[in-house]
Design an enzyme around this catalytic site. Structure first.
Site, PDB file in Angstrom:
ATOM      1  N   CYS A   2       3.531   8.624   0.802  1.00 18.52           N
ATOM      2  CA  CYS A   2       4.096   7.710   1.795  1.00 18.52           C
ATOM      3  C   CYS A   2       4.201   6.354   1.097  1.00 18.52           C
ATOM      4  CB  CYS A   2       3.172   7.660   3.007  1.00 18.52           C
ATOM      5  SG  CYS A   2       3.688   6.453   4.227  1.00 18.52           S
TER       6      CYS A   2
ATOM      7  N   CYS B  55       7.126  -4.244  15.403  1.00 15.64           N
ATOM      8  CA  CYS B  55       6.605  -3.197  16.292  1.00 15.64           C
ATOM      9  C   CYS B  55       5.176  -3.559  16.691  1.00 15.64           C
ATOM     10  CB  CYS B  55       6.639  -1.847  15.582  1.00 15.64           C
ATOM     11  SG  CYS B  55       8.278  -1.465  14.944  1.00 15.64           S
TER      12      CYS B  55
ATOM     13  N   CYS C 114       6.750  -6.757   6.751  1.00  9.89           N
ATOM     14  CA  CYS C 114       7.894  -6.111   7.406  1.00  9.89           C
ATOM     15  C   CYS C 114       8.706  -7.135   8.176  1.00  9.89           C
ATOM     16  CB  CYS C 114       7.420  -5.016   8.354  1.00  9.89           C
ATOM     17  SG  CYS C 114       8.808  -4.058   9.028  1.00  9.89           S
TER      18      CYS C 114
ATOM     19  N   GLU D 297       0.834  -1.196   0.000  1.00  8.60           N
ATOM     20  CA  GLU D 297       0.000   0.000   0.000  1.00  8.60           C
ATOM     21  C   GLU D 297       0.872   1.250   0.000  1.00  8.60           C
ATOM     22  OE1 GLU D 297      -3.921  -1.833   2.211  1.00  8.60           O
ATOM     23  OE2 GLU D 297      -2.476  -0.815   3.467  1.00  8.60           O
TER      24      GLU D 297
ATOM     25  N   CYS E 176       1.888  -1.756  15.298  1.00  9.74           N
ATOM     26  CA  CYS E 176       1.794  -1.534  13.850  1.00  9.74           C
ATOM     27  C   CYS E 176       1.076  -2.694  13.156  1.00  9.74           C
ATOM     28  CB  CYS E 176       3.211  -1.367  13.294  1.00  9.74           C
ATOM     29  SG  CYS E 176       3.278  -1.378  11.516  1.00  9.74           S
TER      30      CYS E 176
ATOM     31  N   CYS F 177      -0.885   6.403   9.996  1.00  8.04           N
ATOM     32  CA  CYS F 177       0.322   5.768  10.499  1.00  8.04           C
ATOM     33  C   CYS F 177       0.037   4.485  11.266  1.00  8.04           C
ATOM     34  CB  CYS F 177       0.989   6.736  11.470  1.00  8.04           C
ATOM     35  SG  CYS F 177       2.366   7.494  10.715  1.00  8.04           S
TER      36      CYS F 177
HETATM   37  S1  SF4 Z   1       6.376   0.395  12.310  1.00 10.90           S
HETATM   38 FE1  SF4 Z   1       5.581  -1.386  11.200  1.00 10.90          FE
HETATM   39  S2  SF4 Z   1       6.362  -1.165   9.117  1.00 10.90           S
HETATM   40 FE2  SF4 Z   1       7.578   0.201  10.430  1.00 10.90          FE
HETATM   41  S3  SF4 Z   1       9.354  -1.036  11.086  1.00 10.90           S
HETATM   42 FE3  SF4 Z   1       7.803  -1.321  12.670  1.00 10.90          FE
HETATM   43  S4  SF4 Z   1       6.696  -3.170  12.031  1.00 10.90           S
HETATM   44 FE4  SF4 Z   1       7.825  -2.463  10.252  1.00 10.90          FE
END
Ligand code: SF4
Length: 346
Positions: free
Chosen positions: A107, A118, A114, A94, A121, A339
């Site tokens: 963005c 995190c 990923c 995306e 996220c 975000c």
């Molecule tokens: S915020 Fe999400 S996309 Fe960004 S590094 Fe952490 S897990 Fe990966």
């Protein structure tokens, strides 16, 4: 035996010129084809009208043009646009267009899923499938530039690498994409308008400094206390704040560029005076800017936006130390484009 065709956009201009010379043609034919691929955005060899039919066939026999396809476009009430982009192998990433008064920002994603984890996220819930190629990153920018012109009457002005993925875990391809985006025969955008946002991979930050990159650096910090940061971003156990800070000192010593910190304040997680004091201690060694980003909960779990009193406390205390601070309102919430929300729900 059928030969596996190569993606022609993986070739540099030099390699394209060599291809034509090896085929008994003129080297400048490589320049013409390169221009079609990058400046004119040709999706098909048949579009290359100043190239002979015979040569187009030769290209067809050896190569493919792997363009992305915007599978679905969603528009938010606030003008934000989210693209679900289909890659040549069917995977989807995306990217988001964020219009503001004086700028339009893209963005973009750098990985499918990923590699990091995190906890706040949505992308982290998708496992990393693969890195994006430079042309797949470039194409996201081109698609958003077109939408910006179409829906907001102006070209794209800024790019942030804050979509899906950790850009420094796909460093070489991100660098190649930025080279194309900034090249006169690409999109000719200024590197000063490009921000690479990392969750903080110390050795790659040092590499960026050594490579003398011209774009800007942002770090998703979210806490300057190891214990808390590790609980939010578990990879902090591998790359603790001490190492991150040392890498940022190295970056600043070499580039003299201000460092931006992306920071979300969550209720009951990092909303006390002690958290702000730690942040000040962490970032005041160099000119810094802190973006306090409004959070969009991805579920009813522990990560909920802190109240405005906590945000005000952050602003006051940071300003008292002459650290630039901005409070960023969330955009595109209604289409899951804000975000931390990118998760291929479509
Ligand atoms: S915020 Fe999400 S996309 Fe960004 S590094 Fe952490 S897990 Fe990966």
């Amino acid at each position: 035996m059928e030969i596996k065709k190569k993606d022609i956009r993986a070739l540099s201009k030099e390699q394209l010129r060599d291809f034509f010379v090896n085929e008994g043609d003129k080297a400048f034919r490589g320049n013409q084809v390169y221009e079609w691929l990058w400046s004119k955005g040709a999706h098909d060899f048949e579009d290359m009208t100043n190239i002979s039919k015979e040569t187009r066939q030769k290209l067809q026999d050896h190569f493919v043009i792997n363009h992305i396809k915007v599978d679905q476009m969603q528009k938010s009430a606030d003008g934000t646009i989210k693209n679900a982009v289909r890659l040549h192998d069917g995977l989807i990433v995306e990217s988001v267009l964020i219009p503001a008064k004086n700028r339009t920002t893209a963005c973009v994603s750098s990985q499918v899923g990923c590699s990091l984890d995190c906890r706040f996220c949505a992308t982290a819930r998708l496992k990393r499938m693969r890195n994006l190629n430079p042309d797949e990153i470039y194409d996201q920018v081109v698609a958003i530039d077109k939408e910006s012109r179409l829906y907001h009457d102006r070209p794209l002005s800024n790019i942030v690498f804050m979509g899906m993925g950790e850009p420094l875990m796909n460093y070489n391809n991100v660098l190649k994409a930025i080279d194309k985006i900034t090249a006169p025969d690409g999109l000719a955008m200024s590197p000063k308008r490009i921000v690479v946002s990392t969750s903080g991979v110390p050795k790659m930050i040092k590499k960026m400094a050594d490579d003398e990159v011209k774009f800007k650096l942002a770090v998703s910090l979210h806490s300057a206390i190891d214990e808390i940061r590790t609980s939010i971003m578990p990879f902090n156990a591998t790359f603790p704040l001490k190492d991150l800070r040392e890498a940022l000192e190295y970056w600043y010593a070499k580039t003299k560029n201000r460092i931006t910190y992306e920071y979300v304040v969550w209720d009951g997680i990092n909303d006390t005076k002690k958290d702000v004091e730690a942040l000040i201690q962490f970032c005041k060694f160099a000119p810094s800017k802190v973006n306090l980003i409004e959070y969009n909960p991805i579920d009813d779990g522990e990560f909920q936006q802190a109240n405005s009193k906590a945000i005000d406390m952050y602003v006051k205390m940071l300003e008292a130390e002459n650290i630039t601070v901005t409070v960023r309102r969330s955009r595109g919430k209604d289409i899951d484009a804000a975000c931390g929300q990118l998760a291929n729900k479509t």
